[in-house]
Design an enzyme around this catalytic site. Structure first.
Site, PDB file in Angstrom:
ATOM      1  N   GLY A 142       0.818  -1.223   0.085  1.00  0.00           N
ATOM      2  CA  GLY A 142       0.158  -0.039   0.115  1.00  0.00           C
ATOM      3  C   GLY A 142       1.090   1.258   0.131  1.00  0.00           C
ATOM      4  O   GLY A 142       1.709   1.177   0.932  1.00  0.00           O
ATOM      5  N   MET A 152      -1.389   7.314   1.449  1.00  0.00           N
ATOM      6  CA  MET A 152      -0.644   8.541   2.180  1.00  0.00           C
ATOM      7  C   MET A 152       0.263   7.916   3.358  1.00  0.00           C
ATOM      8  O   MET A 152       1.251   8.320   3.548  1.00  0.00           O
ATOM      9  CB  MET A 152      -1.880   9.287   2.847  1.00  0.00           C
ATOM     10  CG  MET A 152      -2.828  10.085   1.835  1.00  0.00           C
ATOM     11  SD  MET A 152      -1.594  11.127   0.619  1.00  0.00           S
ATOM     12  CE  MET A 152      -1.239  12.332   1.740  1.00  0.00           C
ATOM     13  N   GLY A 164       1.467   4.862   3.541  1.00  0.00           N
ATOM     14  CA  GLY A 164       2.657   4.070   2.810  1.00  0.00           C
ATOM     15  C   GLY A 164       3.941   5.079   2.380  1.00  0.00           C
ATOM     16  O   GLY A 164       4.968   4.863   2.813  1.00  0.00           O
ATOM     17  N   ASP A 201       2.020  -1.349  -4.671  1.00  0.00           N
ATOM     18  CA  ASP A 201       0.572  -1.061  -4.632  1.00  0.00           C
ATOM     19  C   ASP A 201       0.010  -1.655  -5.817  1.00  0.00           C
ATOM     20  O   ASP A 201       0.682  -2.169  -6.956  1.00  0.00           O
ATOM     21  CB  ASP A 201       0.587   0.796  -4.894  1.00  0.00           C
ATOM     22  CG  ASP A 201      -0.888   1.351  -4.401  1.00  0.00           C
ATOM     23  OD1 ASP A 201      -0.936   1.663  -3.141  1.00  0.00           O
ATOM     24  OD2 ASP A 201      -1.766   0.974  -5.046  1.00  0.00           O
ATOM     25  N   ARG A 251     -13.196   4.227   4.283  1.00  0.00           N
ATOM     26  CA  ARG A 251     -14.824   4.199   4.211  1.00  0.00           C
ATOM     27  C   ARG A 251     -15.344   5.513   3.482  1.00  0.00           C
ATOM     28  O   ARG A 251     -14.619   6.574   3.623  1.00  0.00           O
ATOM     29  CB  ARG A 251     -15.238   4.412   5.853  1.00  0.00           C
ATOM     30  CG  ARG A 251     -16.639   3.857   5.857  1.00  0.00           C
ATOM     31  CD  ARG A 251     -17.142   3.586   7.410  1.00  0.00           C
ATOM     32  NE  ARG A 251     -18.185   3.776   7.560  1.00  0.00           N
ATOM     33  CZ  ARG A 251     -18.827   3.904   8.846  1.00  0.00           C
ATOM     34  NH1 ARG A 251     -18.074   3.992   9.777  1.00  0.00           N
ATOM     35  NH2 ARG A 251     -20.234   4.242   8.959  1.00  0.00           N
ATOM     36  N   ARG A 263     -20.003  -0.107   7.651  1.00  0.00           N
ATOM     37  CA  ARG A 263     -18.881  -0.629   7.966  1.00  0.00           C
ATOM     38  C   ARG A 263     -18.609  -2.093   7.629  1.00  0.00           C
ATOM     39  O   ARG A 263     -17.593  -2.518   7.271  1.00  0.00           O
ATOM     40  CB  ARG A 263     -18.945  -0.906   9.596  1.00  0.00           C
ATOM     41  CG  ARG A 263     -18.287   0.511  10.422  1.00  0.00           C
ATOM     42  CD  ARG A 263     -18.776   0.352  11.952  1.00  0.00           C
ATOM     43  NE  ARG A 263     -18.672   1.699  12.491  1.00  0.00           N
ATOM     44  CZ  ARG A 263     -17.472   2.129  12.795  1.00  0.00           C
ATOM     45  NH1 ARG A 263     -16.321   1.781  12.611  1.00  0.00           N
ATOM     46  NH2 ARG A 263     -17.518   3.625  13.222  1.00  0.00           N
ATOM     47  N   ASN A 286      -7.851  -0.652   8.199  1.00  0.00           N
ATOM     48  CA  ASN A 286      -8.977  -0.749   9.138  1.00  0.00           C
ATOM     49  C   ASN A 286      -9.995  -1.704   8.541  1.00  0.00           C
ATOM     50  O   ASN A 286     -10.004  -1.692   7.386  1.00  0.00           O
ATOM     51  CB  ASN A 286      -9.416   0.657   9.511  1.00  0.00           C
ATOM     52  CG  ASN A 286      -8.660   1.491  10.563  1.00  0.00           C
ATOM     53  OD1 ASN A 286      -8.479   0.985  11.314  1.00  0.00           O
ATOM     54  ND2 ASN A 286      -8.458   2.593  10.316  1.00  0.00           N
ATOM     55  N   HIS A 318      -9.277  -0.793  18.461  1.00  0.00           N
ATOM     56  CA  HIS A 318      -9.181   0.354  17.776  1.00  0.00           C
ATOM     57  C   HIS A 318     -10.467   0.823  17.279  1.00  0.00           C
ATOM     58  O   HIS A 318     -10.817   0.700  16.052  1.00  0.00           O
ATOM     59  CB  HIS A 318      -8.113   0.215  16.783  1.00  0.00           C
ATOM     60  CG  HIS A 318      -7.832   1.478  15.763  1.00  0.00           C
ATOM     61  ND1 HIS A 318      -7.325   2.579  16.678  1.00  0.00           N
ATOM     62  CD2 HIS A 318      -7.908   1.757  14.729  1.00  0.00           C
ATOM     63  CE1 HIS A 318      -7.171   3.755  15.850  1.00  0.00           C
ATOM     64  NE2 HIS A 318      -7.595   3.226  14.523  1.00  0.00           N
TER      65      HIS A 318
END
Ligand code: APR
Length: 320
Positions: free
Chosen positions: A10, A13, A15, A34, A83, A89, A121, A176
């Site tokens: 990845g 931002m 990475g 990536d 997201r 979610r 996430n 988290h």
């Protein structure tokens, strides 16, 4: 001794920031990976062109093929999608779960000896899935969230008290998310546990409560300010601290999402706990003594993590 190799899965931002810090600190050669073509190559070239300025003897390379992460000592995973408005979610979970499958298989095939730090996430569920998909030993796969949440907590405490961040030890444990648990009794400013600070008039209980609340919502505060995207400097620095503890066998105790096997009454889940990180990866989990209220908050957070893991199992039946 050959240089260490750090693979960043990845190159968005976080990475890109990871690559910058890793290069500046000369932690090792960096591969930015990536699925987007050109992005990792462009960031790698831009960063490589900066190394002569600060005399850093590392190479940076962009890649779209997993073959290029071969033999990595550390893999830091930020691959995934954030997201977006209108996305639930569960939608996010499903999308990033597929990404973890691809990443886990790539690591398994090409960097099975790496120490893997997941940032994607929803963190506690994604690191669990990544460990399953990669088949790496659980002590070699951890998640980064607690260092970030604790750093935010420490910063707010420093801002309030005027005490240097160097003399603040703040701990945020469990999952988290909104139910994370900033550890008020175990966190110290200048050696004083936070309840003592209130007693001594450094801040009121209401001010301390507001700091705890702001810590829990720290990610959202940045998103609201940036409007497009989420935090990246502090998350990247946090993962680098974990990578360094592994690469240099520092044996720091850092709050990390680690695989619990009975610790804190948790079995078979990843949750944020104080974790000794050294050359063997997550070497030991340090167990704080909880009072009843802390244990209850911790359990509530763990339940939320368990719910996300169950949702992963419903989506992908290969997960157990
Ligand atoms: N394989 C590799 N890279 C992928 C894949 C995949 N299957 N899917 C998406 N990516 C890449 C995207 O192309 C993008 O460049 O992951 C990168 C993610 O970067 P950003 O969108 O800039 O996200 P970033 O801010 O870096 O955050 C990454 O960390 O904190 C979490 O919630 C955050 O899950 C997010 C992750």
């Amino acid at each position: 001794m050959a240089r260490k190799k750090i693979a960043l899965i990845g190159s968005g931002m976080i990475g890109g920031t990871l690559a910058h810090v890793a290069a500046r600190e000369e932690l090792g050669d960096v591969v930015l990976f990536d699925i987007a073509e050109g992005l990792p190559q462009g960031k790698a070239l831009d960063l490589a062109e900066s190394t002569p300025v600060y005399n850093s003897s590392v190479s940076l390379k962009g890649a779209n093929a997993y073959e290029d992460i071969a033999g990595a000592d550390v893999c830091i995973v930020t691959a995934g999608v954030p997201r977006k408005p209108g996305m639930s979610r569960d939608d996010l979970l499903g999308i990033n779960l597929k990404v973890m499958k691809a990443v886990g298989e790539g690591i398994k095939a090409h960097a099975p000896n790496a120490f893997v730090i997941c940032i994607t996430n929803p963190l506690d569920a994604m690191v669990w899935a990544l460990q399953q998909f990669s088949g790496l030993p659980a002590n070699k796969v951890v998640g980064m969230a607690g260092v970030l949440d604790s750093s935010r907590f420490a910063y707010f405490l420093s801002e309030k008290t005027g005490v240097s961040v160097a003399d603040i030890h703040a701990w945020t444990l469990a999952g988290h998310g909104d139910s994370m648990v900033p550890m008020v009794r175990h966190s110290t400013v200048g050696g004083l546990p936070l309840p003592q600070l209130v007693k001594q008039g450094w801040m009121t209980q209401e001010e301390l409560d507001a700091i705890v609340d702001r810590t829990r919502k720290g990610g959202g505060e940045i998103v609201a300010l940036l409007k497009t995207g989420s935090a990246y400097y502090a998350p990247a620095e946090s993962a680098i601290a974990m990578a360094k503890s592994y690469l240099k066998d520092q044996k720091r105790v850092l709050p990390a999402a680690a695989f619990c096997q009975g610790e804190y009454g948790v079995d078979g889940l990843y949750v944020g706990v104080p974790t000794l990180i050294g050359a063997e990866g997550a070497e030991k989990i340090v167990e704080f003594d909880f009072n009843d209220a802390e244990q209850e908050m911790f359990n509530t957070s763990v339940e939320a993590v368990g719910g996300l893991v169950d949702a992963c199992k419903d989506i992908d039946s290969s997960l157990k």
